[in-house]
Design a protein around this motif. Structure first.
Motif, short mmCIF file in Angstrom:
data_model
loop_
_atom_site.label_atom_id
_atom_site.label_comp_id
_atom_site.label_asym_id
_atom_site.label_seq_id
_atom_site.Cartn_x
_atom_site.Cartn_y
_atom_site.Cartn_z
N MET A 40 -21.28 -8.38 -38.43
CA MET A 40 -22.38 -8.54 -37.49
C MET A 40 -22.26 -9.88 -36.76
O MET A 40 -22.00 -10.91 -37.37
N ASP A 41 -22.40 -9.81 -35.45
CA ASP A 41 -22.42 -11.01 -34.61
C ASP A 41 -23.84 -11.55 -34.67
O ASP A 41 -24.79 -10.92 -34.20
N THR A 42 -24.02 -12.72 -35.28
CA THR A 42 -25.37 -13.26 -35.47
C THR A 42 -26.00 -13.74 -34.16
O THR A 42 -27.21 -13.91 -34.10
N GLN A 43 -25.21 -13.92 -33.13
CA GLN A 43 -25.78 -14.34 -31.84
C GLN A 43 -26.27 -13.16 -31.02
O GLN A 43 -27.32 -13.22 -30.40
N THR A 44 -25.53 -12.06 -31.01
CA THR A 44 -25.90 -10.91 -30.17
C THR A 44 -26.48 -9.76 -30.97
O THR A 44 -27.14 -8.90 -30.41
N GLY A 45 -26.21 -9.71 -32.27
CA GLY A 45 -26.68 -8.61 -33.09
C GLY A 45 -25.75 -7.41 -33.05
O GLY A 45 -26.02 -6.38 -33.66
N ALA A 46 -24.63 -7.49 -32.33
CA ALA A 46 -23.67 -6.39 -32.25
C ALA A 46 -23.00 -6.20 -33.60
O ALA A 46 -22.72 -7.17 -34.31
N MET A 47 -22.79 -4.94 -33.96
CA MET A 47 -22.20 -4.64 -35.26
C MET A 47 -20.89 -3.87 -35.08
O MET A 47 -20.76 -3.07 -34.16
N SER A 48 -19.96 -4.12 -35.99
CA SER A 48 -18.67 -3.43 -36.01
C SER A 48 -18.41 -2.95 -37.42
O SER A 48 -18.80 -3.59 -38.39
N ILE A 49 -17.73 -1.80 -37.52
CA ILE A 49 -17.32 -1.28 -38.82
C ILE A 49 -15.84 -1.63 -38.99
O ILE A 49 -15.02 -1.33 -38.12
N CYS A 50 -15.53 -2.26 -40.11
CA CYS A 50 -14.17 -2.73 -40.33
C CYS A 50 -13.57 -2.05 -41.56
O CYS A 50 -14.25 -1.80 -42.54
N GLU A 51 -12.26 -1.77 -41.45
CA GLU A 51 -11.50 -1.18 -42.56
C GLU A 51 -10.27 -2.05 -42.80
O GLU A 51 -9.73 -2.65 -41.87
N GLU A 52 -9.82 -2.04 -44.04
CA GLU A 52 -8.62 -2.79 -44.37
C GLU A 52 -7.44 -1.84 -44.32
O GLU A 52 -7.39 -0.83 -45.02
N ARG A 53 -6.49 -2.15 -43.42
CA ARG A 53 -5.29 -1.32 -43.25
C ARG A 53 -4.06 -2.22 -43.29
O ARG A 53 -3.95 -3.15 -42.50
N SER A 54 -3.18 -1.91 -44.16
CA SER A 54 -1.91 -2.66 -44.30
C SER A 54 -2.16 -4.15 -44.42
O SER A 54 -1.48 -4.98 -43.81
N GLY A 55 -3.19 -4.51 -45.17
CA GLY A 55 -3.47 -5.93 -45.40
C GLY A 55 -4.19 -6.61 -44.26
O GLY A 55 -4.38 -7.82 -44.29
N GLN A 56 -4.58 -5.86 -43.21
CA GLN A 56 -5.30 -6.45 -42.08
C GLN A 56 -6.66 -5.78 -41.94
O GLN A 56 -6.84 -4.61 -42.30
N LEU A 57 -7.59 -6.51 -41.41
CA LEU A 57 -8.94 -6.00 -41.19
C LEU A 57 -9.01 -5.47 -39.76
O LEU A 57 -8.82 -6.21 -38.80
N VAL A 58 -9.25 -4.15 -39.62
CA VAL A 58 -9.33 -3.51 -38.31
C VAL A 58 -10.79 -3.12 -38.08
O VAL A 58 -11.39 -2.40 -38.88
N CYS A 59 -11.35 -3.62 -36.97
CA CYS A 59 -12.78 -3.39 -36.69
C CYS A 59 -12.94 -2.51 -35.46
O CYS A 59 -12.20 -2.65 -34.49
N LYS A 60 -13.93 -1.62 -35.51
CA LYS A 60 -14.29 -0.76 -34.39
C LYS A 60 -15.78 -0.95 -34.12
O LYS A 60 -16.56 -1.14 -35.05
N MET A 61 -16.12 -0.86 -32.88
CA MET A 61 -17.53 -1.00 -32.52
C MET A 61 -18.33 0.14 -33.14
O MET A 61 -17.94 1.30 -33.06
N ALA A 62 -19.44 -0.20 -33.77
CA ALA A 62 -20.31 0.81 -34.37
C ALA A 62 -21.26 1.34 -33.31
O ALA A 62 -21.46 0.74 -32.25
N ALA A 63 -21.86 2.51 -33.61
CA ALA A 63 -22.90 3.02 -32.72
C ALA A 63 -24.02 1.99 -32.76
O ALA A 63 -24.66 1.78 -33.77
N ASP A 64 -24.22 1.35 -31.65
CA ASP A 64 -25.11 0.19 -31.63
C ASP A 64 -26.55 0.62 -31.43
O ASP A 64 -26.98 0.91 -30.32
#
Length: 144
Positions: A40-64
């Motif tokens: 969660m972006d504490t300044q804008t309130g935008a949220m992303s869903i993140c998954e761990e893939r191959s040791g990296q964190l991959v985030c996608k925009m959530a239905a806001d």
């Protein structure tokens, strides 16, 4: 003395950079969820869903939901503004119509003079009738 001119600005720049870095690291919050992480972006309130893939964190925009809520607030504010403008317009047109239908002071005075003359004439007729009937003695004796 020249060393002082270099060290003071350098210290100020490093303090500003440290402050900016601190703000940037505090901007996002990462929470563990059942399927990965939620960022969660504490300044804008935008949220992303993140998954761990191959040791990296991959985030996608959530239905806001916040954006949908803000859209509804904006729509309601626009609707309220339109209603306020309509009420103001109706109030102004109503007061203009009322003002145009109200008589002027001169018309009011004329009407009052007509009514006063009519009532004086009517009272004169009543007094004449009372004189003709003997001051109303006969009228009062006829009551049953």
């Amino acid at each position: 003395m020249r060393l002082q001119h270099i060290l003071i600005p350098a210290a100020l720049v490093s303090m500003v950079a440290a402050s900016a870095w601190s703000e940037e690291t505090d901007r996002y919050r990462l929470e563990k969820s059942a399927n990965g992480y939620v960022r969660m972006d504490t300044q804008t309130g935008a949220m992303s869903i993140c998954e761990e893939r191959s040791g990296q964190l991959v985030c996608k925009m959530a239905a806001d939901e916040r954006a949908a809520f803000q859209d509804e607030v904006d729509r309601l504010q626009a609707s309220m503004k339109a209603m306020d403008e309509r009420v103001t317009k109706l109030e102004n047109s109503l007061s203009a119509r009322l003002e145009s239908k109200l008589p002027s002071e001169e018309d009011f005075d004329k009407t009052m003079n007509y009514m006063e003359r009519m009532l004086r004439g009517f009272m004169g007729i009543v007094k004449e009738m009372d004189k003709d009937n003997g001051d109303g003695a006969k009228l009062n004796s006829q009551k049953t």
